[in-house]
Design a protein around this motif. Structure first.
Motif, short mmCIF file in Angstrom:
data_model
loop_
_atom_site.label_atom_id
_atom_site.label_comp_id
_atom_site.label_asym_id
_atom_site.label_seq_id
_atom_site.Cartn_x
_atom_site.Cartn_y
_atom_site.Cartn_z
N ASP A 156 7.11 -6.23 -10.23
CA ASP A 156 8.04 -5.20 -10.69
C ASP A 156 7.79 -3.94 -9.86
N PHE A 157 8.50 -3.80 -8.75
CA PHE A 157 8.25 -2.72 -7.80
C PHE A 157 8.87 -1.42 -8.29
N TRP A 158 8.03 -0.40 -8.46
CA TRP A 158 8.48 0.89 -9.00
C TRP A 158 8.80 1.89 -7.90
N GLY A 159 8.49 1.56 -6.64
CA GLY A 159 8.86 2.46 -5.55
C GLY A 159 7.69 2.83 -4.66
N ALA A 160 8.02 3.36 -3.48
CA ALA A 160 7.06 3.91 -2.53
C ALA A 160 7.44 5.35 -2.27
N GLU A 161 6.55 6.28 -2.58
CA GLU A 161 6.88 7.70 -2.50
C GLU A 161 5.75 8.48 -1.84
N ILE A 162 6.09 9.65 -1.34
CA ILE A 162 5.07 10.59 -0.88
C ILE A 162 4.60 11.38 -2.09
N LEU A 163 3.35 11.21 -2.43
CA LEU A 163 2.79 11.83 -3.63
C LEU A 163 2.53 13.31 -3.36
N ALA A 164 2.96 14.15 -4.27
CA ALA A 164 2.71 15.59 -4.13
C ALA A 164 1.21 15.85 -4.21
N GLY A 165 0.74 16.82 -3.43
CA GLY A 165 -0.68 17.14 -3.45
C GLY A 165 -1.17 17.54 -4.83
N LYS A 166 -0.31 18.21 -5.57
CA LYS A 166 -0.64 18.62 -6.93
C LYS A 166 -0.92 17.40 -7.81
N ASP A 167 -0.09 16.36 -7.68
CA ASP A 167 -0.29 15.14 -8.47
C ASP A 167 -1.54 14.40 -8.03
N GLU A 168 -1.79 14.37 -6.73
CA GLU A 168 -2.98 13.69 -6.22
C GLU A 168 -4.25 14.29 -6.84
N GLY A 169 -4.33 15.61 -6.86
CA GLY A 169 -5.49 16.26 -7.44
C GLY A 169 -5.60 16.06 -8.94
N ALA A 170 -4.47 16.16 -9.63
CA ALA A 170 -4.49 16.03 -11.10
C ALA A 170 -4.85 14.61 -11.53
N PHE A 171 -4.29 13.61 -10.86
CA PHE A 171 -4.61 12.22 -11.21
C PHE A 171 -6.08 11.89 -10.92
N ALA A 172 -6.64 12.49 -9.87
CA ALA A 172 -8.06 12.30 -9.58
C ALA A 172 -8.91 12.88 -10.70
N TRP A 173 -8.47 14.01 -11.26
CA TRP A 173 -9.16 14.61 -12.41
C TRP A 173 -9.13 13.66 -13.60
N VAL A 174 -7.99 13.05 -13.86
CA VAL A 174 -7.89 12.08 -14.96
C VAL A 174 -8.86 10.92 -14.72
#
Length: 494
Positions: A156-174
């Motif tokens: 179930d392919f949800w997509g290929a996207e350029i991840l925003a830097g803000k999201d990259e940092g926040a998800f790493a925190w999670v």
């Protein structure tokens, strides 16, 4: 005329069988209870398409979830062969082809019946952010190529996207707080939320960008740096910022370009390289990155000769020129380049290139700041021949560890505002709890909140005592029935 002995015995056995059978039926119907069977596992796949390489991670979690968030564990990590997808500008189709090896491993692990319900996502980070700035059509072609490959799979392919830097940092925190049990943990047979105030910050550094994320002790005044999450029924407000062009590879490139600007000749003396080190670099390659904003030399076809001088103090001076510290203009809550940042608070985990650099320098054991400073400077002053002899087989990055170490110190101390007192709060680590630290696990945790939970299946069952009694009465019923049959068949009439 009365019943014969045979008839009396037959009727008695038949009556006993009937009573015993009714007792079994009553035990089954009246004493039965419902038990919950373990929920099936759900699976998810995330590709981390970084600037230097791509990794695939398979995650799994029980379908029933906890407070609308999955309890996720890592089932597979696979590093894709080749460099990052942003390097396939001349052959975008190959970017998609490169993913097939790891994709095959993931498909073999996940039960075939669950392939169509397994969400799959590719997030491209700073390498593709830079390519998108430089040539947006090339970036689109690469994303289209990887989307074709992943879209043709049974997933179930949800997509290929350029991840925003803000999201990259926040998800790493999670990710790091989840792995450490700061968001939810198992205690006394149930999942519970730990006490507040135990959350840790995240320091991430890739090849092209670096991120800082933490929960400050004061309100976040700049909403563009705030990310909110709802995980396991609790709300979190996180400060996060991503600095594009401050990743390890881009800093090293910017550093060399700065030295080139000072020396119009084709010979550059580099204070961050060990004395005796010499290399030749195509001048044009230094100016390919969108991170370079200086004037391009007239003759880009010539090669540049770089000689190391091994001078850590001069190296720090040129590293500091990469930052704009004066842009904060005396503001208290400001890091550099005019970026808002509240004061750092609590424990921090530093991973990716933070960890790789300090691990090489044997500085991951919480050494005091003075020891760290002295160790890096001593390493920078070693002659190149001695360094080469001391680290055989590590030639690829060997010349860069001096610059990387001093850059990390400058970023953490002068940039983010750590001090000698707060330095012990930083822990340099690649993994925690046998799981890789990065943005992908945090992304999957957040994603599970969008996937409907499934209630565990119910099954009728009896307690052990009732089960034993039922078995006894079943046996008695069978004995009585067999006895009645025997009487009817084999007992002779008088």
């Amino acid at each position: 005329m009365g019943l014969s002995w045979k008839e009396r015995v037959f009727m008695a056995l038949l009556g006993a069988a009937t009573i015993s059978g009714l007792t079994v039926l009553i035990l089954i119907l009246v004493q039965a209870t419902y038990v919950l069977l373990p929920a099936d596992n759900k699976f998810g796949i995330v590709f981390d398409a970084g600037s230097s390489h791509t990794s695939l991670f398979v995650y799994q979690w029980p379908a029933d979830k906890e407070n609308n968030t999955g309890v996720v564990s890592q089932a597979l990590a696979c590093q894709v062969e080749g460099s990052g997808i942003s390097s396939y500008t001349s052959d975008p189709a190959q970017a998609g082809e490169s993913l097939k090896g790891c994709l095959k491993e993931a498909l073999a692990l996940i039960p075939k019946a669950q392939h169509q319900e397994t969400p799959t996502f590719l997030g491209a980070t700073a390498g593709m952010r830079l390519l998108s700035q430089k040539n947006s059509s090339q970036a689109r072609d690469i994303l289209a190529a990887v989307s074709r490959v992943l879209g043709q799979s049974t997933l179930d392919f949800w997509g290929a996207e350029i991840l925003a830097g803000k999201d990259e940092g926040a998800f790493a925190w999670v990710t790091i707080n989840y792995i450490l049990g700061m968001l939810i943990k198992y205690s006394s047979g149930e999942w519970i939320q730990p006490a507040e105030g135990t959350l840790v910050g995240a320091l991430d550094m890739g090849g092209a960008s670096t991120q800082i994320s933490f929960v400050p002790g004061v309100p976040i005044l700049d909403q563009s740096t705030q990310v909110t999450f709802r995980l396991y029924g609790a709300n979190y407000s996180v400060y996060t910022h991503s600095y594009l062009c401050y990743g390890r590879d881009q800093v090293l490139n910017r550093l060399l370009v700065g030295l080139v600007q000072r020396s119009p000749q084709a010979l550059v003396h580099h204070p961050c390289y060990h004395s005796g080190y010499q290399t030749t670099v195509p001048l044009a390659s230094l100016y390919e990155s969108p991170c370079i904003h200086t004037m391009v030399p007239m003759n880009l076809t010539q090669n540049l000769t770089v000689l190391g001088t091994g001078n850590p103090e001069a190296c720090v001076a040129v590293i500091q020129e990469l930052f704009n510290f004066s842009s904060c203009k005396g503001q208290r809550d400001c890091a550099f380049d005019g970026i808002y940042q509240p004061p750092v608070q609590g424990q921090f985990y530093a991973f990716s290139n933070f960890y790789y650099t300090f691990s090489f320098l044997n500085l991951t054991s919480r050494q005091p700041l003075g020891t760290v400073n002295a160790t890096i400077r001593e390493f920078c002053q070693r002659p190149w021949k001695l360094v080469e002899a001391s680290y055989p087989g590590q030639e690829r990055w060997l010349q860069d560890y001096c610059a990387s170490g001093l850059y990390i110190l400058t970023l953490l101390l002068q940039g983010y505002g750590f001090s000698e007192d707060t330095w012990p709060n930083i822990k340099f680590q690649k993994q925690a709890g046998d799981m890789d630290i990065g943005w992908t696990l945090g992304y999957m945790l957040n994603l599970t909140g969008m996937i409907p939970a499934e209630a565990p299946a119910q099954w009728r069952a009896q307690s052990y005592g009732i089960w034993v009694a039922a078995v006894v009465f079943v046996v008695l019923t069978l004995v009585a029935i067999l006895g009645a049959v025997a009487v009817q068949l084999f007992w002779r009439q008088d």
